[in-house]
Scaffold this motif. Sequence first.
Motif, PDB file in Angstrom:
ATOM      1  N   ILE A 126      -7.705  -6.407  22.644  1.00 27.62           N
ATOM      2  CA  ILE A 126      -7.942  -7.429  21.801  1.00 27.62           C
ATOM      3  C   ILE A 126      -8.114  -7.252  20.246  1.00 27.62           C
ATOM      4  O   ILE A 126      -8.961  -6.077  20.306  1.00 27.62           O
ATOM      5  N   MET A 127      -7.671  -8.012  19.474  1.00 25.84           N
ATOM      6  CA  MET A 127      -8.314  -7.669  18.046  1.00 25.84           C
ATOM      7  C   MET A 127      -9.025  -8.721  17.380  1.00 25.84           C
ATOM      8  O   MET A 127      -8.377  -9.996  17.533  1.00 25.84           O
ATOM      9  N   LEU A 128     -10.152  -8.493  16.715  1.00 27.47           N
ATOM     10  CA  LEU A 128     -10.822  -9.712  16.165  1.00 27.47           C
ATOM     11  C   LEU A 128     -10.877  -9.372  14.801  1.00 27.47           C
ATOM     12  O   LEU A 128     -11.063  -8.341  14.246  1.00 27.47           O
ATOM     13  N   PHE A 129     -10.330 -10.404  13.777  1.00 27.93           N
ATOM     14  CA  PHE A 129     -10.508 -10.408  12.341  1.00 27.93           C
ATOM     15  C   PHE A 129     -11.428 -11.347  11.843  1.00 27.93           C
ATOM     16  O   PHE A 129     -11.244 -12.528  12.015  1.00 27.93           O
ATOM     17  N   ASP A 130     -12.504 -10.945  11.170  1.00 31.62           N
ATOM     18  CA  ASP A 130     -13.404 -11.762  10.511  1.00 31.62           C
ATOM     19  C   ASP A 130     -12.840 -11.778   8.988  1.00 31.62           C
ATOM     20  O   ASP A 130     -13.382 -11.028   8.135  1.00 31.62           O
ATOM     21  N   GLU A 131     -12.188 -12.890   8.544  1.00 37.16           N
ATOM     22  CA  GLU A 131     -11.682 -13.220   7.119  1.00 37.16           C
ATOM     23  C   GLU A 131     -11.174 -11.848   6.630  1.00 37.16           C
ATOM     24  O   GLU A 131     -11.981 -11.386   5.683  1.00 37.16           O
ATOM     25  N   PRO A 132     -10.271 -11.274   7.012  1.00 38.94           N
ATOM     26  CA  PRO A 132      -9.928  -9.697   6.467  1.00 38.94           C
ATOM     27  C   PRO A 132      -9.146  -9.775   5.230  1.00 38.94           C
ATOM     28  O   PRO A 132      -9.156  -8.849   4.519  1.00 38.94           O
ATOM     29  N   THR A 133      -9.086 -11.106   4.838  1.00 38.38           N
ATOM     30  CA  THR A 133      -8.481 -11.114   3.160  1.00 38.38           C
ATOM     31  C   THR A 133      -9.164 -11.772   2.205  1.00 38.38           C
ATOM     32  O   THR A 133      -9.125 -11.835   1.099  1.00 38.38           O
ATOM     33  N   SER A 134     -10.523 -12.000   2.690  1.00 44.73           N
ATOM     34  CA  SER A 134     -11.283 -12.785   1.714  1.00 44.73           C
ATOM     35  C   SER A 134     -11.919 -11.977   0.637  1.00 44.73           C
ATOM     36  O   SER A 134     -12.112 -12.451  -0.454  1.00 44.73           O
ATOM     37  N   ALA A 135     -11.898 -10.620   1.030  1.00 49.03           N
ATOM     38  CA  ALA A 135     -12.577  -9.769  -0.201  1.00 49.03           C
ATOM     39  C   ALA A 135     -11.504  -9.148  -0.984  1.00 49.03           C
ATOM     40  O   ALA A 135     -11.968  -8.203  -1.756  1.00 49.03           O
ATOM     41  N   LEU A 136     -10.255  -9.550  -0.776  1.00 48.65           N
ATOM     42  CA  LEU A 136      -9.424  -9.018  -1.540  1.00 48.65           C
ATOM     43  C   LEU A 136      -8.658  -9.701  -2.761  1.00 48.65           C
ATOM     44  O   LEU A 136      -8.773 -10.829  -2.874  1.00 48.65           O
ATOM     45  N   ASP A 137      -8.093  -8.881  -3.720  1.00 52.72           N
ATOM     46  CA  ASP A 137      -7.606  -9.526  -4.917  1.00 52.72           C
ATOM     47  C   ASP A 137      -6.316 -10.185  -4.440  1.00 52.72           C
ATOM     48  O   ASP A 137      -5.771  -9.674  -3.601  1.00 52.72           O
ATOM     49  N   PRO A 138      -5.931 -11.204  -5.049  1.00 53.07           N
ATOM     50  CA  PRO A 138      -4.612 -12.149  -4.745  1.00 53.07           C
ATOM     51  C   PRO A 138      -3.619 -11.147  -4.374  1.00 53.07           C
ATOM     52  O   PRO A 138      -2.684 -11.401  -3.204  1.00 53.07           O
ATOM     53  N   GLU A 139      -3.238 -10.298  -5.264  1.00 56.32           N
ATOM     54  CA  GLU A 139      -2.083  -9.546  -5.073  1.00 56.32           C
ATOM     55  C   GLU A 139      -1.771  -8.569  -3.614  1.00 56.32           C
ATOM     56  O   GLU A 139      -1.155  -7.942  -3.423  1.00 56.32           O
ATOM     57  N   MET A 140      -3.341  -8.411  -3.104  1.00 50.28           N
ATOM     58  CA  MET A 140      -3.289  -7.487  -1.984  1.00 50.28           C
ATOM     59  C   MET A 140      -3.065  -8.180  -0.728  1.00 50.28           C
ATOM     60  O   MET A 140      -3.047  -7.657   0.091  1.00 50.28           O
ATOM     61  N   ILE A 141      -3.355  -9.625  -0.765  1.00 45.57           N
ATOM     62  CA  ILE A 141      -3.576 -10.438   0.334  1.00 45.57           C
ATOM     63  C   ILE A 141      -2.030 -10.153   1.457  1.00 45.57           C
ATOM     64  O   ILE A 141      -2.353 -10.098   2.512  1.00 45.57           O
ATOM     65  N   LYS A 142      -1.298 -10.003   0.520  1.00 48.43           N
ATOM     66  CA  LYS A 142       0.166 -10.401   1.301  1.00 48.43           C
ATOM     67  C   LYS A 142       0.345  -8.906   2.176  1.00 48.43           C
ATOM     68  O   LYS A 142       0.754  -9.054   3.058  1.00 48.43           O
ATOM     69  N   GLU A 143       0.048  -7.908   1.516  1.00 42.48           N
ATOM     70  CA  GLU A 143       0.238  -6.577   2.295  1.00 42.48           C
ATOM     71  C   GLU A 143      -0.818  -6.514   3.682  1.00 42.48           C
ATOM     72  O   GLU A 143      -0.310  -6.063   4.680  1.00 42.48           O
ATOM     73  N   VAL A 144      -1.849  -7.212   3.425  1.00 41.53           N
ATOM     74  CA  VAL A 144      -2.654  -7.194   4.665  1.00 41.53           C
ATOM     75  C   VAL A 144      -1.940  -8.107   5.844  1.00 41.53           C
ATOM     76  O   VAL A 144      -2.111  -8.064   6.920  1.00 41.53           O
ATOM     77  N   LEU A 145      -2.045  -9.432   5.291  1.00 45.96           N
ATOM     78  CA  LEU A 145      -1.148 -10.488   6.110  1.00 45.96           C
ATOM     79  C   LEU A 145      -0.020 -10.083   6.791  1.00 45.96           C
ATOM     80  O   LEU A 145       0.163 -10.222   8.357  1.00 45.96           O
ATOM     81  N   ASP A 146       1.042  -9.331   6.049  1.00 43.19           N
ATOM     82  CA  ASP A 146       2.177  -8.588   6.423  1.00 43.19           C
ATOM     83  C   ASP A 146       1.986  -7.733   7.921  1.00 43.19           C
ATOM     84  O   ASP A 146       2.640  -7.865   8.849  1.00 43.19           O
TER      85      ASP A 146
END
Lengths: 264, 360
Positions: A179-199
């Motif tokens: 199981i993997m839990l993610f707690d707002e994994p992209t909220s601390a990122l600059d907008p241009e880095m969100i996509k690489e994490v979401l991918d």
Amino acid sequence: MTEQMQSEQGQAVVDSAKADKTIIHVEAMNKWYGSFHVLKNLNLDVAQGERIVICGPSGSGKSTFIRCINRLEEHQQGKIVVDGVELTDDVRQIDSVRREVGMVFQHFNLFPHMTVLENCCVAPIWVRKTPRKEAEATAMEYLKRVKIPEQANKYPGQLSGGQQQRVAIARALCMKPKIMLFDEPTSALDPEMIKEVLDTMVELASSGMTMLCVTHEMGFAKTVADRVIFMDGGEIVESAPPHEFFDNPREPRTQQFLKQILHH
Amino acid sequence: MSESMAPPKRAFAPIRWMRENLFNTWYNVLLTVVVVYMIGTSVGPLLNWLFLDATFTGADPKDCIGDGACWLFINQRLNFFMYGFYPDAQQWRVDIMFLLLAVAFVPQFIERFPARRWLGIFGMTGLPIIGYILIPGGWFGLEEVQSHKWGGLMLTLILAYVGIIGSLPLGVILALGRRSEMPIIRGFCVIFIEVWRAVPLITVLFMASVMLPLFLPEGMNFEKLLRALIGITLWQSAYMAEVIRGGLQAIPRGQYEAASALGLGYWRKMRLIILPQALTLVIPGIVNTFIGLFMDTTLVLIIGLFDILGTVQSTITDPSWQNVATEGYVFVAFCFWVFCFGMSRYSQNLERKLDTGHKT
Ligand SMILES: Nc1ncnc2c1ncn2[C@@H]1O[C@H](COP(=O)(O)OP(=O)(O)O)[C@@H](O)[C@H]1O
Ligand SMILES: [Mg+2]
């Protein structure tokens, strides 16, 4: 000790089979911070391989809820069973749950004194007793999967936020969790880095991992989630498949939340 | 689009530097002149006294003629300053320990020294065991040398070394205990730390040498040195615990949580994740405490142990030597400076090496 662990794992297999592939079972769960009732009578069953997105306004208890699932927070009432093991005060049971549950935090929480590779190897070596060579090979595999094998010998402080978060995902995966839990994994990122994490997360979802993600990335929820859960004031207000959740929210609170968030 | 450029060069021009920093205003000119004058008038005589006019060799006190320092005094009594009353024929045992100490710790200053880490580990594990066998003797055919005969630099190093090696792990355990969630453990650690920290070392030493025997059962009268060592170590560990606790408190909660989420149990979490970071943060504080301890070992004088200061002090009153107090104290100061400066440099090396570019 090892025998006990094995029998426990054996027990886990039997239990989860009995529960018809339910891997997380939360029943009438309540939690208080002092006298503040933060989680109110939560019920949730997650099937193996299911992908769940949890959203809701800030302070509604989303983080607290998923942190209860690996016992970073303690619940005071009700029942949480993860992979056939009930979470109680028993430290051995907690440890055996934590071995099977990976977690990714908003602020990455990489270990700054270790290289990327060491970050990925420390738990497999010390918790799973994997030989170092094998742990390193596995770690390199996962670093390739999150597309940063070339950073393996750098320290976290030398990486960008997006890279750090992908290392954090690889680090959790190296334990081969169920199981993997993610707690707002992209909220601390600059907008241009969100996509690489979401991918990376989308790729992980397509591999059949059971995932619980607290996130406000509604695009991610629409494409990946099997179910979207809306929390408010410590309660699960609504739980529905994404098309229903976004196109036809039943509860007025959900409608209002969606109106606010989709306007941005 | 602008091209990226090399950073502007900062040429080193001594004349310009001096004009900009030493002679840029009338009061800086004045200050520079005064300071240069003072340095000029004091350094020359000092060098003369220390080296040029000094007497280094000779046969007896009468050879110390001239205005310079009488290093002959140190030279002649060096044996006493190094070993105290340790018998001449057995001093090779102490020499081995001095040598091993150097072998273990001097390479720590040399970046690329082979097996440096293992030597360091030896210095903290094997070395004390060998010392425990060699120095007191009384077994393996070694003649026994009782601890009241030990003295000089050797005794200073034993006190400081045992205090340092003992107080660091004890301090770690006390610091962890003080942050424990178990009330009994936490309570014990708080009381231990606060009691020891509130007592001056001199009192601890007095109690260890005078009062402790009163409480011990008859026949369990172990040696004065051992009692002093235990007293120093416990006292020091209380200070160490507070320094380390400062480091533990500076580690963000996320580090604990990430380690727990990976399934690391309490001790592994502490050993692998929390303590390495916490100790790195407080290296300056730890070394500062070590240096303080090194100096404080001189207090054993009051319970009748002769460390390096004690041996020198008892010799400078010797009537056959005249006015050698300055030489004696300069020598003691120099010995302390070598060790303390070494520790300070080492901590700076370590800090630089452990800096992984992470700032929180
Ligand atoms: N350790 C704590 N002690 C007391 N209150 C807390 C603690 N952690 C969180 N809370 C409170 O619990 C509520 C839910 O917090 P959280 O789960 O972090 O919300 P979310 O993740 O949905 O923004 C908030 O009102 C928060 O202030
Ligand atoms: Mg939150």
